[in-house]
Motif scaffolding. Structure first.
Motif, PDB file in Angstrom:
ATOM      1  N   MET A   1       0.849  -1.199   0.000  1.00  0.00           N
ATOM      2  CA  MET A   1       0.000   0.000   0.000  1.00  0.00           C
ATOM      3  C   MET A   1       0.879   1.242   0.000  1.00  0.00           C
ATOM      4  N   GLU A   2       0.670   2.138  -0.969  1.00  0.00           N
ATOM      5  CA  GLU A   2       1.418   3.386  -1.027  1.00  0.00           C
ATOM      6  C   GLU A   2       0.498   4.530  -0.630  1.00  0.00           C
ATOM      7  N   LEU A   3       0.869   5.251   0.412  1.00  0.00           N
ATOM      8  CA  LEU A   3       0.085   6.402   0.859  1.00  0.00           C
ATOM      9  C   LEU A   3       0.393   7.596  -0.031  1.00  0.00           C
ATOM     10  N   ASP A   4      -0.648   8.303  -0.442  1.00  0.00           N
ATOM     11  CA  ASP A   4      -0.422   9.521  -1.203  1.00  0.00           C
ATOM     12  C   ASP A   4      -0.930  10.717  -0.407  1.00  0.00           C
ATOM     13  N   VAL A   5      -0.774  11.896  -0.968  1.00  0.00           N
ATOM     14  CA  VAL A   5      -1.132  13.128  -0.250  1.00  0.00           C
ATOM     15  C   VAL A   5      -2.614  13.142   0.103  1.00  0.00           C
ATOM     16  N   HIS A   6      -3.471  12.616  -0.785  1.00  0.00           N
ATOM     17  CA  HIS A   6      -4.912  12.615  -0.510  1.00  0.00           C
ATOM     18  C   HIS A   6      -5.241  11.759   0.712  1.00  0.00           C
ATOM     19  N   THR A  56     -23.055  10.898  18.190  1.00  0.00           N
ATOM     20  CA  THR A  56     -22.676  12.135  18.892  1.00  0.00           C
ATOM     21  C   THR A  56     -21.266  12.087  19.455  1.00  0.00           C
ATOM     22  N   ALA A  57     -20.689  10.894  19.530  1.00  0.00           N
ATOM     23  CA  ALA A  57     -19.345  10.761  20.094  1.00  0.00           C
ATOM     24  C   ALA A  57     -18.295  11.082  19.036  1.00  0.00           C
ATOM     25  N   PRO A  58     -17.166  11.668  19.447  1.00  0.00           N
ATOM     26  CA  PRO A  58     -16.113  11.971  18.469  1.00  0.00           C
ATOM     27  C   PRO A  58     -15.463  10.708  17.940  1.00  0.00           C
ATOM     28  N   VAL A  59     -14.981  10.790  16.713  1.00  0.00           N
ATOM     29  CA  VAL A  59     -14.216   9.698  16.114  1.00  0.00           C
ATOM     30  C   VAL A  59     -12.815   9.725  16.713  1.00  0.00           C
ATOM     31  N   MET A  60     -12.379   8.610  17.269  1.00  0.00           N
ATOM     32  CA  MET A  60     -11.099   8.565  17.972  1.00  0.00           C
ATOM     33  C   MET A  60     -10.099   7.710  17.221  1.00  0.00           C
ATOM     34  N   PRO A  61      -8.839   8.156  17.114  1.00  0.00           N
ATOM     35  CA  PRO A  61      -7.818   7.364  16.428  1.00  0.00           C
ATOM     36  C   PRO A  61      -7.423   6.129  17.221  1.00  0.00           C
ATOM     37  N   THR A  62      -7.188   5.035  16.527  1.00  0.00           N
ATOM     38  CA  THR A  62      -6.613   3.837  17.131  1.00  0.00           C
ATOM     39  C   THR A  62      -5.106   4.063  17.309  1.00  0.00           C
ATOM     40  N   PRO A  63      -4.401   3.143  17.955  1.00  0.00           N
ATOM     41  CA  PRO A  63      -2.936   3.313  18.052  1.00  0.00           C
ATOM     42  C   PRO A  63      -2.262   3.468  16.697  1.00  0.00           C
ATOM     43  N   THR A  64      -2.733   2.717  15.689  1.00  0.00           N
ATOM     44  CA  THR A  64      -2.165   2.896  14.346  1.00  0.00           C
ATOM     45  C   THR A  64      -2.524   4.267  13.793  1.00  0.00           C
ATOM     46  N   GLY A  65      -3.771   4.714  14.058  1.00  0.00           N
ATOM     47  CA  GLY A  65      -4.166   6.055  13.632  1.00  0.00           C
ATOM     48  C   GLY A  65      -3.335   7.130  14.293  1.00  0.00           C
ATOM     49  N   GLU A  66      -3.039   6.952  15.581  1.00  0.00           N
ATOM     50  CA  GLU A  66      -2.185   7.909  16.302  1.00  0.00           C
ATOM     51  C   GLU A  66      -0.800   7.965  15.669  1.00  0.00           C
ATOM     52  N   LEU A  67      -0.247   6.809  15.341  1.00  0.00           N
ATOM     53  CA  LEU A  67       1.071   6.750  14.700  1.00  0.00           C
ATOM     54  C   LEU A  67       1.051   7.509  13.385  1.00  0.00           C
ATOM     55  N   LEU A  68       0.019   7.265  12.584  1.00  0.00           N
ATOM     56  CA  LEU A  68      -0.075   7.918  11.293  1.00  0.00           C
ATOM     57  C   LEU A  68      -0.246   9.426  11.447  1.00  0.00           C
ATOM     58  N   LEU A  69      -1.072   9.846  12.412  1.00  0.00           N
ATOM     59  CA  LEU A  69      -1.282  11.282  12.637  1.00  0.00           C
ATOM     60  C   LEU A  69       0.007  11.969  13.067  1.00  0.00           C
ATOM     61  N   ASP A  70       0.795  11.298  13.927  1.00  0.00           N
ATOM     62  CA  ASP A  70       2.067  11.887  14.360  1.00  0.00           C
ATOM     63  C   ASP A  70       2.993  12.101  13.168  1.00  0.00           C
ATOM     64  N   ARG A  71       3.070  11.118  12.280  1.00  0.00           N
ATOM     65  CA  ARG A  71       3.957  11.257  11.124  1.00  0.00           C
ATOM     66  C   ARG A  71       3.407  12.288  10.133  1.00  0.00           C
ATOM     67  N   ILE A  72       2.079  12.318   9.998  1.00  0.00           N
ATOM     68  CA  ILE A  72       1.474  13.274   9.072  1.00  0.00           C
ATOM     69  C   ILE A  72       1.781  14.700   9.492  1.00  0.00           C
ATOM     70  N   SER A  73       1.774  14.971  10.807  1.00  0.00           N
ATOM     71  CA  SER A  73       2.026  16.329  11.276  1.00  0.00           C
ATOM     72  C   SER A  73       3.402  16.831  10.880  1.00  0.00           C
ATOM     73  N   ALA A  74       4.328  15.914  10.652  1.00  0.00           N
ATOM     74  CA  ALA A  74       5.672  16.305  10.222  1.00  0.00           C
ATOM     75  C   ALA A  74       5.823  16.268   8.703  1.00  0.00           C
ATOM     76  N   VAL A  75       5.228  15.249   8.076  1.00  0.00           N
ATOM     77  CA  VAL A  75       5.468  15.013   6.647  1.00  0.00           C
ATOM     78  C   VAL A  75       4.607  15.900   5.764  1.00  0.00           C
ATOM     79  N   LEU A  76       3.305  16.009   6.073  1.00  0.00           N
ATOM     80  CA  LEU A  76       2.394  16.698   5.160  1.00  0.00           C
ATOM     81  C   LEU A  76       2.724  18.177   4.977  1.00  0.00           C
ATOM     82  N   PRO A  77       3.054  18.938   6.046  1.00  0.00           N
ATOM     83  CA  PRO A  77       3.450  20.328   5.807  1.00  0.00           C
ATOM     84  C   PRO A  77       4.651  20.461   4.878  1.00  0.00           C
TER      85      PRO A  77
END
Length: 311
Positions: A1-6, A56-77
């Motif tokens: 699987m290759e992640l792209d900007v979208h 009504t509850a917020p969507v919460m990241p799983t541990p894998t989602g947290e990992l991806l979000l941490d990397r996205i905050s550095a890579v995407l900008p």
């Protein structure tokens, strides 16, 4: 699987909003499209990225989602910045990027630069509190011109490809509760604040914290920093609750808070204009500098607080 900007933008939007519907609004697509794209991405990765609760509850990241979000905050900008830089370089006559740190000059910089460009007044603004980042971006031609600040004995260091000049020497105001005993004074000596509890901005590359502590030690006391706040609004709130804060010279009044000038130019700063020596701004940099100095002076004269000291 290759992640792209979208993919990265999708995950970032969901993570920041905590809602598939709000992420859809941010991305400019429908909620079913967000849900479908997320499901396809999770199937491709073989892991869930977000846990969906009740409506009504917020969507919460799983541990894998947290990992991806941490990397996205550095890579995407960085990826988005690369795309912007390529766009700027492919059409250099259409847009020039300017930026800098918070100052009375920064908001005027795009118009000032635009007025001296042969191709018209097109300029975009980049705002950062990191002085070294602004200087580095000028050196890399990601910004053509910028405004930064420095302090006595902690002056800015710029690469050989960058020129700079002083726009203004800016004095510092101390923020106090309006019922503070020192509020009746028009000018306050730094040593009169020896027993106060301070609220300061976070440490950054300008080395203000070192400058602040050195200045206080030279006045015979070690300051007690109780709060560190990135937001000037939170700084004002801390002052209302008894702390002492600082402000640049051109500032507005705030309810229950007074601003008084520090004596002897204590904790003063310089605002510097920085530009790349090979940029299209270089030939007119001195004209831009003169206009920036004028804009600073007009902002000070319009300040409801500092203007009283200029009269």
């Amino acid at each position: 699987m290759e992640l792209d900007v979208h993919h990265l933008k999708l995950v970032r939007a969901i993570g920041e909003t905590g809602s598939l519907s709000e992420a859809a609004v941010r991305l400019g697509i429908s909620q079913p499209a967000v849900s479908g794209n997320l499901k396809r991405l999770e199937n491709a990765l073989g892991q869930r990225l977000f846990d969906r609760g009740s409506s009504t509850a917020p969507v919460m990241p799983t541990p894998t989602g947290e990992l991806l979000l941490d990397r996205i905050s550095a890579v995407l900008p960085m990826m988005e910045g690369l795309a912007r830089d390529i766009e700027v370089r492919t059409s250099p006559s259409e847009i020039v990027r300017v930026g800098g740190v918070c100052s009375p000059v920064l908001c005027h910089l795009p118009a000032i630069v635009g007025s001296h460009r042969p191709h018209g007044p097109a300029a975009s603004l980049f705002d950062s509190e990191c002085r070294d980042l602004v200087v580095d971006m000028v050196a890399q031609r990601r910004l053509e011109v910028g405004v930064v600040k420095d302090y006595p004995e902690f002056e800015a260091v710029v690469p050989a490809s960058v020129d700079f000049a002083v726009v203004a020497h800016d004095r510092t105001l101390v923020l106090l509760r309006e019922d503070h005993p020192l509020a009746r004074h028009k000018v306050i000596a730094l040593e009169q604040l020896a027993d106060e509890q301070w609220v300061l901005p976070p440490p950054d590359s300008s080395r203000f914290h070192e400058y602040f502590h050195r200045s206080c030690r030279r006045k015979g006391f070690a300051p007690r920093v109780q709060y560190v706040s990135e937001s000037f609004g939170m700084t004002v709130a801390a002052v209302r609750n008894g702390a002492v804060g600082l402000s640049q010279a051109a500032c507005e009044g705030h309810q229950q808070v007074v601003a008084r000038l520090l004596a002897e130019d204590a904790l003063s700063r310089r605002f510097l204009l920085v530009w790349h020596r090979e940029s299209e701004i270089a030939p007119v940099a001195r004209d831009v500098l003169a206009d920036a100095a004028l804009a600073y002076r007009l902002e000070c004269e319009a300040s409801p607080v500092y203007s009283r000291y200029l009269a």
